[in-house]
Design a protein around this motif. Structure first.
Motif, PDB file in Angstrom:
ATOM      1  N   GLY A 194       0.085  70.980  97.069  1.00  0.00           N
ATOM      2  CA  GLY A 194      -0.911  69.997  96.706  1.00  0.00           C
ATOM      3  C   GLY A 194      -0.738  69.715  95.144  1.00  0.00           C
ATOM      4  O   GLY A 194      -0.953  68.592  94.750  1.00  0.00           O
ATOM      5  N   GLU A 195      -0.425  70.804  94.447  1.00  0.00           N
ATOM      6  CA  GLU A 195      -0.302  70.816  92.961  1.00  0.00           C
ATOM      7  C   GLU A 195       1.153  69.826  92.600  1.00  0.00           C
ATOM      8  O   GLU A 195       0.752  69.027  91.819  1.00  0.00           O
ATOM      9  CB  GLU A 195       0.037  72.335  92.381  1.00  0.00           C
ATOM     10  CG  GLU A 195       0.089  72.448  91.041  1.00  0.00           C
ATOM     11  CD  GLU A 195       0.410  73.971  90.682  1.00  0.00           C
ATOM     12  OE1 GLU A 195       0.658  74.755  91.699  1.00  0.00           O
ATOM     13  OE2 GLU A 195       0.779  74.329  89.608  1.00  0.00           O
TER      14      GLU A 195
ATOM     15  N   HIS B 261     -10.150  78.460 104.984  1.00  0.00           N
ATOM     16  CA  HIS B 261      -9.436  77.715 105.201  1.00  0.00           C
ATOM     17  C   HIS B 261      -8.890  77.606 106.605  1.00  0.00           C
ATOM     18  O   HIS B 261      -8.650  76.800 107.468  1.00  0.00           O
ATOM     19  CB  HIS B 261      -8.328  77.267 104.220  1.00  0.00           C
ATOM     20  CG  HIS B 261      -8.507  76.284 103.195  1.00  0.00           C
ATOM     21  ND1 HIS B 261      -9.078  74.954 103.474  1.00  0.00           N
ATOM     22  CD2 HIS B 261      -8.430  76.228 101.787  1.00  0.00           C
ATOM     23  CE1 HIS B 261      -9.281  74.292 102.194  1.00  0.00           C
ATOM     24  NE2 HIS B 261      -8.984  75.251 101.320  1.00  0.00           N
TER      25      HIS B 261
ATOM     26  N   GLN C  97      -0.735  59.434  99.066  1.00  0.00           N
ATOM     27  CA  GLN C  97      -0.727  58.750 100.647  1.00  0.00           C
ATOM     28  C   GLN C  97      -0.900  57.473 100.578  1.00  0.00           C
ATOM     29  O   GLN C  97      -0.295  56.484 101.598  1.00  0.00           O
ATOM     30  CB  GLN C  97      -1.894  59.361 101.363  1.00  0.00           C
ATOM     31  CG  GLN C  97      -1.961  58.847 102.718  1.00  0.00           C
ATOM     32  CD  GLN C  97      -2.974  59.823 103.449  1.00  0.00           C
ATOM     33  OE1 GLN C  97      -2.851  60.834 103.711  1.00  0.00           O
ATOM     34  NE2 GLN C  97      -4.330  59.168 104.004  1.00  0.00           N
TER      35      GLN C  97
ATOM     36  N   HIS D  89     -11.433  82.277  99.916  1.00  0.00           N
ATOM     37  CA  HIS D  89     -11.153  80.910 100.277  1.00  0.00           C
ATOM     38  C   HIS D  89     -10.039  80.441 101.074  1.00  0.00           C
ATOM     39  O   HIS D  89     -10.184  79.917 102.009  1.00  0.00           O
ATOM     40  CB  HIS D  89     -11.063  80.289  98.742  1.00  0.00           C
ATOM     41  CG  HIS D  89     -11.078  78.640  98.947  1.00  0.00           C
ATOM     42  ND1 HIS D  89     -12.167  77.833  98.921  1.00  0.00           N
ATOM     43  CD2 HIS D  89      -9.986  77.848  98.962  1.00  0.00           C
ATOM     44  CE1 HIS D  89     -11.804  76.721  99.125  1.00  0.00           C
ATOM     45  NE2 HIS D  89     -10.217  76.739  99.006  1.00  0.00           N
TER      46      HIS D  89
HETATM   47  O1  KG4 Z   1      -7.981  72.767  99.889  1.00  0.00           O
HETATM   48  P1  KG4 Z   1      -8.422  71.973  98.756  1.00  0.00           P
HETATM   49  O2  KG4 Z   1      -9.456  70.743  99.133  1.00  0.00           O
HETATM   50  O3  KG4 Z   1      -8.510  72.585  97.456  1.00  0.00           O
HETATM   51  C1  KG4 Z   1      -7.838  73.775  97.196  1.00  0.00           C
HETATM   52  O4  KG4 Z   1      -8.234  74.645  97.850  1.00  0.00           O
HETATM   53  O5  KG4 Z   1      -6.960  73.543  96.360  1.00  0.00           O
HETATM   54  O6  KG4 Z   1      -6.934  70.969  98.505  1.00  0.00           O
HETATM   55  C2  KG4 Z   1      -6.790  70.187  97.599  1.00  0.00           C
HETATM   56  C3  KG4 Z   1      -5.550  69.541  97.440  1.00  0.00           C
HETATM   57  C4  KG4 Z   1      -5.186  68.705  96.254  1.00  0.00           C
HETATM   58  O7  KG4 Z   1      -3.873  68.851  95.683  1.00  0.00           O
HETATM   59  C5  KG4 Z   1      -5.185  67.157  96.629  1.00  0.00           C
HETATM   60  O8  KG4 Z   1      -4.503  66.383  96.188  1.00  0.00           O
HETATM   61  C6  KG4 Z   1      -4.484  67.532  98.241  1.00  0.00           C
HETATM   62  O9  KG4 Z   1      -5.399  68.603  98.606  1.00  0.00           O
HETATM   63  N1  KG4 Z   1      -5.022  66.357  99.051  1.00  0.00           N
HETATM   64  C7  KG4 Z   1      -4.011  65.730  99.764  1.00  0.00           C
HETATM   65  C8  KG4 Z   1      -4.710  64.561 100.559  1.00  0.00           C
HETATM   66  N2  KG4 Z   1      -6.089  64.844 100.520  1.00  0.00           N
HETATM   67  C9  KG4 Z   1      -6.347  66.057  99.629  1.00  0.00           C
HETATM   68  N3  KG4 Z   1      -2.744  65.601  99.757  1.00  0.00           N
HETATM   69  C10 KG4 Z   1      -2.277  64.528 100.532  1.00  0.00           C
HETATM   70  N4  KG4 Z   1      -2.795  63.970 101.163  1.00  0.00           N
HETATM   71  C11 KG4 Z   1      -3.860  63.739 101.290  1.00  0.00           C
HETATM   72  N5  KG4 Z   1      -4.727  63.064 101.888  1.00  0.00           N
END
Ligand code: KG4
Ligand code: ZN
Length: 348
Positions: A173-174, A119, A194, A115
């Motif tokens: 992100g966490e 990305h 955001q 995964h």
């Molecule tokens: O890549 P992803 O969709 O899934 C994983 O592989 O984890 O990333 C998800 C993360 C979450 O923590 C979410 O809150 C964050 O990406 N995220 C953002 C935004 N859109 C998604 N963080 C900040 N600003 C955004 N606009």
């Protein structure tokens, strides 16, 4: 030639059920993402059992929709690529079982995709009739910044990775998701932060900028500092929440840029790739665009809908994997933890 062929990508590592049909040059013929946000929002996070059951319910409909929208029948496909980790085991199993079943039914090769490596490919996707916004250039430095990962990776050539650093505690992100919960904002937390930050001042709340030696990251200190400040001075108005959100977002983005900048200054890459859900963040995009320009490095960052989880990036990455491995026996497993690209670590 698989490079010119059509790939069906399938992604179910967390809480999005996704399928896409992508041409070997990165042209996205279809990309369908069924979000489960509304099923998990009430719990403030992803509930693994709900996620896997929901994947089971919708996976075939999502694949059928992706094929229909691409106007390509199974006969036109050359390869199936599926995420086999890292992620939630119960979720991964659904996508991998579906991919193996389609591979048998349609006599197509299937490859497992990491995964995080997927990305890294999202920046090179484009719509039919459009030129690719950017093409891969080497050497590159890539920051994958998502809900589960904050990885800084040197890319020396196609599939030639070196993990430079990663987070020592929370992924970015966490940390954003936890901060959103502390501030009583919605789920998923990153987009909620955001949105709340839009009306706030990024310098209103004094938060630390934890710096770690080398190319690693740390967000635990930032999160703990926010928790302490919220406890001592609970936000009393929407304007206060906006200030907290804007300050935390700014902190996360500055920590990400500080380490990325060091890697760019040291390695002098031709391209800086930024990917993963957090790369959808508007403030991050502004700071990285300005920083990359100052450093004279070309920035490759996907549009927001290809930053978050999708199957188009899995399909494009699958071509590279197929080039490396050739046909793979269909008994491959799923892994909750898989070493990031360029990391010699263990599969679990
Ligand atoms: O890549 P992803 O969709 O899934 C994983 O592989 O984890 O990333 C998800 C993360 C979450 O923590 C979410 O809150 C964050 O990406 N995220 C953002 C935004 N859109 C998604 N963080 C900040 N600003 C955004 N606009
Ligand atoms: Zn992801």
């Amino acid at each position: 030639m698989i490079e010119e062929g059509l790939v069906l990508g399938i992604e179910t590592s967390c809480d999005e059920t996704a399928a896409a049909v992508v041409r070997g040059d990165g042209t996205v013929l279809s990309s369908v993402v069924a979000s489960q946000d509304s099923f998990h929002a009430h719990f403030g996070g992803v509930v693994p059992e709900i996620a896997s059951r929901r994947h089971t319910e919708v996976i075939t409909a999502v694949v059928e929709q992706a094929l229909r929208e691409s106007c390509a029948g199974p006969d036109a496909l050359d390869l199936i690529a599926v995420t086999h980790g890292p992620g939630l085991i119960g979720s991964l199993v659904v996508g991998v079982a579906a991919a193996k079943a389609y591979s048998l039914a349609w006599s197509l090769p299937v490859v497992p995709v990491n995964h995080v490596e997927a990305h890294l490919h999202a920046a090179f996707l484009h719509s039919p009739g459009e030129d690719p916004p950017v093409r891969p250039e080497y050497p590159a430095v890539c920051l994958v910044v998502s809900g589960g990962h904050t990885d800084l990776i040197a890319v020396h050539g196609p599939g030639d990775y070196q993990l430079l650093g990663c987070t020592r505690d929370d992924a970015a992100g966490e940390a954003l998701d936890k901060a959103a919960r502390l501030l009583g904002l919605g789920y998923p937390g990153g987009p909620a932060i955001q949105q709340a930050a839009d009306g706030g001042r990024p310098d209103a709340v004094p938060l630390p900028r934890p710096v770690v030696q080398g190319y690693d990251f740390s967000f635990a200190g930032l999160k703990t500092a926010l928790a302490r400040l919220v406890e001592e001075h609970p936000p009393a108005s929407p304007a206060d929440v906006a200030d907290f959100a804007a300050s935390f977002q700014q902190g996360v983005v500055e920590v990400l840029w500080a380490t990325t900048y060091r890697a760019v200054a040291d390695l002098r890459p031709r391209q800086l790739i930024v990917a993963g859900g957090v790369a959808a963040n508007r403030r991050l995009r502004e700071v990285f665009a300005a920083g990359a320009e100052k450093c004279g490095v070309r920035l490759a960052i996907p549009p927001p809908h290809f930053c978050t989880d999708n199957a188009a990036m899995v399909a494009l990455c699958g071509i590279e994997v197929y080039r490396r491995t050739g046909p793979v026996a269909p008994d491959f497993d799923v892994f909750s933890a898989l070493p990031s690209p360029g990391d010699p670590g263990e599969k679990v």
